[in-house]
Design a protein around this motif. Structure first.
Motif, short mmCIF file in Angstrom:
data_model
loop_
_atom_site.label_atom_id
_atom_site.label_comp_id
_atom_site.label_asym_id
_atom_site.label_seq_id
_atom_site.Cartn_x
_atom_site.Cartn_y
_atom_site.Cartn_z
N ASP A 26 27.39 -25.07 -11.43
CA ASP A 26 28.40 -26.04 -11.86
C ASP A 26 27.83 -27.45 -11.87
N GLY A 27 27.01 -27.75 -10.87
CA GLY A 27 26.37 -29.06 -10.81
C GLY A 27 25.44 -29.28 -11.99
N VAL A 28 24.73 -28.25 -12.40
CA VAL A 28 23.84 -28.36 -13.57
C VAL A 28 24.67 -28.64 -14.82
N GLU A 40 15.34 -33.74 -14.14
CA GLU A 40 16.34 -33.58 -13.08
C GLU A 40 17.11 -32.27 -13.26
N VAL A 41 17.46 -31.95 -14.50
CA VAL A 41 18.18 -30.71 -14.78
C VAL A 41 17.31 -29.51 -14.43
N LEU A 42 16.05 -29.58 -14.79
CA LEU A 42 15.14 -28.46 -14.51
C LEU A 42 14.95 -28.23 -13.01
N VAL A 43 14.90 -29.30 -12.24
CA VAL A 43 14.79 -29.17 -10.79
C VAL A 43 15.99 -28.41 -10.25
N GLN A 44 17.18 -28.77 -10.74
CA GLN A 44 18.40 -28.10 -10.27
C GLN A 44 18.47 -26.66 -10.76
#
Length: 90
Positions: A26-28, A40-44
């Motif tokens: 959900d955070g992504v 940042e998206v890839l880290v999550q």
């Protein structure tokens, strides 16, 4: 159902892990809606993947424990270590 004190994986542990994974995902989605940077998206997403992998390990470990009740503890431990290695190479 067995308890965590017995060294077995419980349904509650698996459910908790999956809920955590869902929260991360959900955070992504929020990050995507906010046009956050790709890195940042890839880290999550990597964190989500790791969390799901851990959930899979718990499900498999629960199944192994249910199947090996008559095995010696050392044999069960060897199986668990093999599972750890397998999931780390994934």
């Amino acid at each position: 159902m067995t308890t965590e004190a017995d060294g077995y994986v419980t349904k509650k542990q698996i459910t908790t892990r999956l809920k955590r994974s869902a929260g991360q995902l959900d955070g992504v989605l929020r990050m995507m809606a906010e046009d956050r940077p790709c890195d940042e998206v890839l880290v999550q997403l990597s964190a989500v993947k790791s969390s799901v992998d851990k959930a899979m390990k718990l499900v498999i470990a629960r199944n192994i424990n249910n199947c090996v009740d008559n095995m010696a503890a050392a044999d069960v431990q060897n199986l668990e270590q093999s599972l750890d290695l397998l999931l780390k190479t994934k």
